[in-house]
Scaffold this motif. Sequence first.
Motif, PDB file in Angstrom:
ATOM      1  N   PRO A   1      -7.321  24.715 131.056  1.00 46.39           N
ATOM      2  CA  PRO A   1      -6.217  24.758 129.989  1.00 46.39           C
ATOM      3  C   PRO A   1      -7.097  25.620 128.871  1.00 46.39           C
ATOM      4  N   HIS A   2      -8.130  25.408 128.596  1.00 43.78           N
ATOM      5  CA  HIS A   2      -8.814  26.020 127.358  1.00 43.78           C
ATOM      6  C   HIS A   2      -8.745  27.543 127.474  1.00 43.78           C
ATOM      7  N   GLN A   3      -8.692  27.899 128.785  1.00 42.80           N
ATOM      8  CA  GLN A   3      -8.808  29.679 128.830  1.00 42.80           C
ATOM      9  C   GLN A   3      -7.232  30.294 128.850  1.00 42.80           C
ATOM     10  N   ILE A   4      -6.330  29.542 128.647  1.00 37.11           N
ATOM     11  CA  ILE A   4      -4.743  29.992 128.854  1.00 37.11           C
ATOM     12  C   ILE A   4      -4.137  29.701 127.593  1.00 37.11           C
ATOM     13  N   GLY A   5      -3.609  30.498 126.980  1.00 37.77           N
ATOM     14  CA  GLY A   5      -3.027  30.334 125.623  1.00 37.77           C
ATOM     15  C   GLY A   5      -1.519  30.810 126.053  1.00 37.77           C
ATOM     16  N   GLN A   6      -0.621  30.310 124.961  1.00 34.54           N
ATOM     17  CA  GLN A   6       0.913  30.774 124.992  1.00 34.54           C
ATOM     18  C   GLN A   6       1.097  31.187 123.434  1.00 34.54           C
ATOM     19  N   TYR A   7       1.817  32.383 123.460  1.00 32.85           N
ATOM     20  CA  TYR A   7       2.316  33.116 122.122  1.00 32.85           C
ATOM     21  C   TYR A   7       3.575  33.379 122.140  1.00 32.85           C
ATOM     22  N   HIS A   8       4.424  32.298 121.412  1.00 30.96           N
ATOM     23  CA  HIS A   8       5.686  32.666 121.200  1.00 30.96           C
ATOM     24  C   HIS A   8       6.338  31.634 119.971  1.00 30.96           C
ATOM     25  N   GLY A   9       7.712  31.470 119.780  1.00 31.95           N
ATOM     26  CA  GLY A   9       8.261  30.699 119.035  1.00 31.95           C
ATOM     27  C   GLY A   9       7.642  29.233 118.716  1.00 31.95           C
ATOM     28  N   GLY A  10       7.015  28.601 119.892  1.00 29.33           N
ATOM     29  CA  GLY A  10       6.697  27.258 120.126  1.00 29.33           C
ATOM     30  C   GLY A  10       5.578  27.157 119.631  1.00 29.33           C
ATOM     31  N   GLN A  11       4.603  28.262 120.190  1.00 22.88           N
ATOM     32  CA  GLN A  11       2.874  27.831 119.813  1.00 22.88           C
ATOM     33  C   GLN A  11       2.461  29.586 119.708  1.00 22.88           C
ATOM     34  N   LYS A  12       1.362  29.664 119.047  1.00 21.47           N
ATOM     35  CA  LYS A  12       0.799  30.777 118.980  1.00 21.47           C
ATOM     36  C   LYS A  12      -0.677  30.663 119.220  1.00 21.47           C
ATOM     37  N   ASN A  13      -1.165  30.756 120.330  1.00 24.17           N
ATOM     38  CA  ASN A  13      -2.451  30.785 120.706  1.00 24.17           C
ATOM     39  C   ASN A  13      -2.899  32.054 121.585  1.00 24.17           C
ATOM     40  N   VAL A  14      -4.060  32.673 121.172  1.00 25.99           N
ATOM     41  CA  VAL A  14      -4.514  33.944 121.940  1.00 25.99           C
ATOM     42  C   VAL A  14      -5.808  33.340 122.664  1.00 25.99           C
ATOM     43  N   ARG A  15      -5.796  33.639 124.069  1.00 26.69           N
ATOM     44  CA  ARG A  15      -6.994  33.135 124.680  1.00 26.69           C
ATOM     45  C   ARG A  15      -7.235  34.292 126.011  1.00 26.69           C
ATOM     46  N   PRO A  16      -8.282  34.081 126.622  1.00 32.52           N
ATOM     47  CA  PRO A  16      -8.419  35.149 127.622  1.00 32.52           C
ATOM     48  C   PRO A  16      -7.469  35.267 128.549  1.00 32.52           C
ATOM     49  N   VAL A  17      -6.658  34.502 128.908  1.00 36.23           N
ATOM     50  CA  VAL A  17      -5.155  34.698 129.477  1.00 36.23           C
ATOM     51  C   VAL A  17      -4.391  34.336 128.477  1.00 36.23           C
ATOM     52  N   THR A  18      -3.470  35.143 128.079  1.00 34.65           N
ATOM     53  CA  THR A  18      -2.463  34.850 127.206  1.00 34.65           C
ATOM     54  C   THR A  18      -0.780  35.014 127.686  1.00 34.65           C
ATOM     55  N   ILE A  19      -0.035  34.262 127.769  1.00 34.94           N
ATOM     56  CA  ILE A  19       1.331  34.637 127.987  1.00 34.94           C
ATOM     57  C   ILE A  19       2.175  34.468 126.850  1.00 34.94           C
ATOM     58  N   ALA A  20       2.765  35.856 126.456  1.00 35.89           N
ATOM     59  CA  ALA A  20       3.564  35.917 125.282  1.00 35.89           C
ATOM     60  C   ALA A  20       4.971  36.703 125.742  1.00 35.89           C
ATOM     61  N   THR A  21       5.879  36.120 125.092  1.00 41.09           N
ATOM     62  CA  THR A  21       7.318  36.732 124.965  1.00 41.09           C
ATOM     63  C   THR A  21       7.160  38.295 124.507  1.00 41.09           C
ATOM     64  N   TYR A  22       8.145  39.070 125.090  1.00 42.42           N
ATOM     65  CA  TYR A  22       8.362  40.583 124.895  1.00 42.42           C
ATOM     66  C   TYR A  22       8.620  40.597 123.565  1.00 42.42           C
ATOM     67  N   GLN A  23       9.452  39.811 122.998  1.00 42.75           N
ATOM     68  CA  GLN A  23      10.143  39.965 121.704  1.00 42.75           C
ATOM     69  C   GLN A  23       8.837  39.741 120.431  1.00 42.75           C
ATOM     70  N   ILE A  24       8.065  38.737 120.717  1.00 45.09           N
ATOM     71  CA  ILE A  24       7.033  38.474 119.850  1.00 45.09           C
ATOM     72  C   ILE A  24       5.869  39.760 119.969  1.00 45.09           C
ATOM     73  N   ALA A  25       5.613  40.169 121.270  1.00 43.99           N
ATOM     74  CA  ALA A  25       4.580  41.163 121.428  1.00 43.99           C
ATOM     75  C   ALA A  25       4.980  42.354 120.735  1.00 43.99           C
ATOM     76  N   GLY A  26       6.446  42.761 120.519  1.00 45.59           N
ATOM     77  CA  GLY A  26       6.908  44.013 120.090  1.00 45.59           C
ATOM     78  C   GLY A  26       7.044  43.951 118.576  1.00 45.59           C
ATOM     79  N   MET A  27       6.795  42.778 117.951  1.00 48.64           N
ATOM     80  CA  MET A  27       6.964  42.465 116.456  1.00 48.64           C
ATOM     81  C   MET A  27       5.795  43.233 115.847  1.00 48.64           C
ATOM     82  N   ASP A  28       6.134  44.060 114.634  1.00 47.74           N
ATOM     83  CA  ASP A  28       4.867  44.594 114.090  1.00 47.74           C
ATOM     84  C   ASP A  28       3.780  43.358 113.353  1.00 47.74           C
ATOM     85  N   ARG A  29       4.613  42.409 112.712  1.00 45.02           N
ATOM     86  CA  ARG A  29       3.699  41.301 112.038  1.00 45.02           C
ATOM     87  C   ARG A  29       2.684  40.584 113.299  1.00 45.02           C
TER      88      ARG A  29
END
Length: 649
Positions: free
Chosen positions: A352-380
Motif C-alpha cells: 500500500p505504501h507504494q501505491i497512490g491515488q490522485y483525484h478529488g478524494g485523495q492526492k498522493n503521488v507514489r511509485p505507482v499512481t492512479i489518477a483520473t484523466y480530468q485531474i491529470a489534464g488540469m494545469d494546476r
Amino acid sequence: MTDERSSNAGNGGRETNHTDDETPPARGNESSPDSTADGESDRLSIDRFHDACQQAGRPVLTADGVARALDRPQEDVSGELEELADRGAVQRLSVSNDPVVWYPSELEDLTEKERVVVFPKRREIVLDRPTQFTRAQLSQFAHLADGNGEKGYRYVVRPEDVWQAPHEDFDDLERTMRQALGQRSERLEEWVRSQWDRARQFRLYTHEDGYTVLEAQTPEVMGNVARQKLDEEHVHAPISDTEDWVREGAEAAIKRILYEAGYPVQDHRDLDSGEALDVDLEVSLRDYQQTWVDRFAEAGEGVFVGPPGSGKTVAAMGAMAEVGGETLVLVPSRDLARQWAETIEEYTSLGPHQIGQYHGGQKNVRPVTIATYQIAGMDRHRSLFDDREWGLVVFDECQHVPSDVYRRSTHLQSQHRLGLSASPIREDDRQTEIFTLVGPPIGTDWQALFEAGFVAEPELEIRYVPWGDDEQRNAYSSADGRERYRIAAENRGKIDEVRFLLREHHDAKALVFVDYLDQGRELADALDVPFLSGETPHHERRRLLEEFRRDERDLLIVSRVGDEGIDLPTADLAIVASGLGGSRRQGTQRAGRTMRPAGGALVYVLATRGTREEEFARRQLQHLGRKGMTVREQTVEREQTSDDSSETV
C-alpha cells in the motif's frame, strides 16, 4: 514456428481459393478413373460433372441440367450418373420440386474441412471452420471484422494490422501469412510488403546533444511527405536531406500527422524511464495474456483490446512487471482508481505504501499512481506528473483519449505507453487517433476466447415491447426529435417486461441498465431495489456494489455511471431497459457485465415496438454480432390483467 499444413506437399485437407481474378489452382485430371482407353471423351466423368456444375453456377444439378450444360441426351446422362453413383463419385437426393438431383460426394466431406477463401483486391479473408492455429496466425496481420461461428469468419487486412505485425522482418511475416492461408497470394503479399515498408520510412531518435530528430529513409520520402505535412510548429530546421530537428513537445503531433498520411513513425527516442521499480506478478497469465505482454514488450507501446472479462487489467500488471519502472495509471473516475489500487495490491508484490491515488478524494503521488484523466489534464496538477519520470503510463478505457478533455493527458512523457479497451471504436470515427496517441492494437479475437472458455459468450436477445399505456403512445405520435426518443425509452410497458424477465430468471443475479434518472427511480420503486446513479454518494455506491459482489444482493438498477465509470461486478442477467441511442461501445460495456468463465449469462435489450428504438437496438448490437455473439430478436405480445401480466412471443 513451422506447421505441416503449410508445406508444399498440400493443404492438409482444407480448401483454399483465390478470387479477384487470380488464377485458381488447377484440378489434376490427367489420369481420371472415368477416362476410357478407347477415347470415349464424351462419356460423363466426375470432372465433366464438375464442369457442368461450374457452367450452371450450382453445386447440385438434375440430370436434365447436366445434359443441357454438356449438350448431351438426357437419357445417356441419366444412365452415366447412375454409374458414377454406383462408384461413389456422386450422390443422389430426392427433392420435392424434382424427382432426383445429383451432387459430388466430396461435398459431404467439405462440411468438416477448414476452408479459406482469399479476396486479394479487397484484402479480405473468409474462413469456414478455421482451426485455432489458423486464427492465431491471422490475428498477427489481420483484423476480425465478422466472427459469427455459424456463418464463418471474415478477416480484413488493414494497414495498421501490417504496421504492428510482431515480426522481425518481412520474411517472417510472409511465412506466417502462408501458414494461415495455406497458399500464396501474390497480390495480397505485394500489398502487405508495401505497408511493411511504409512502417519503416520514418523514425524519431534522440540526438547526442539531447534534442529529438525526425529521420526518413530517403530524401524523397522526407521531401514529398514529411516536409509537405509538417511546418514550423513541428520542426525547427533541416539537419540533412533526411533529418529534421524536432521542436520540443511536438513529437506526438508529428506521429499523428504522419500516421494519418499513411506513414507510422517508429519511436526510438531515449526517453527517461524514471526510478526502477521491482514488480512481481503474483498470478499466472493465460497464454493469450502472455502473448499480449510479449508483443507490448517488443513494441514498447500498444493497446490491449479484448472483451470485458478477458483480464486486460491483469495483463497490464504483467506489462508493469516487464517494464520495471514507476507507473502512472489514468482512469475515467475515482471509483476505478480505488479498484485499480486494490487490484494492484492483490495481484502484485507492491504494498500500500507504494501505491497512490490522485483525484478529488485523495492526492498522493507514489511509485505507482492512479489518477483520473480530468485531474491529470488540469494545469494546476499537471506539473506534478510532468516532473516525475514515468517508466510506463497506462490509459484505461483509452477509447476516450481522442476527446479534447482526455487528450491533454497524452502529452505526459514516458518510456512506454499502454492502452486498455474492450472496444476501441468511436462514433466520431476518430479511433485511429487512439493508436497514434497511445500505440498499435494488440489483442485476441473475441470468438477465440469464447470457444476456449476463458470468457463466457452471453446470449443476446432484443425484445420488442408494446406500449404500456395509450397516454405515452399518443405523446410519442405528437412529439418529435429527442423528445420522441425519450418517450419511447421510458415506455412504462418496460416495467412489466422487466418484472416478467426477473420472474423467468428468478435465481439470477441481475443488473438493469437505464439512461434516464426518472425511469431508474420509477423502476427502483416498482421493484423495491436500489438505483445506483451519479447522484449516489460514493460510500453508498461502494456498499451496494460490495453487497452485490458478495451475493448479499441480487438486483441493482444502474444508470450510465455503470457503463465505464465504475467496475461493476459480473452478473448472470443484464436487462437494458433504455440506452439504445447510445454508442456501440456502450452496448459492448453493458453486454460485458455478464462475461465471465462460467456460462449461461443472458442479455435482454428492450425496445419499444414500432419506434426508432427498434433500429437503434439492431445497430447497437450489430457490432457485438460481428465479434461472434449470437443475437436473437423476439416480439412481445402482452395481455394485461388486473394484478399481473402474461405474455406470448
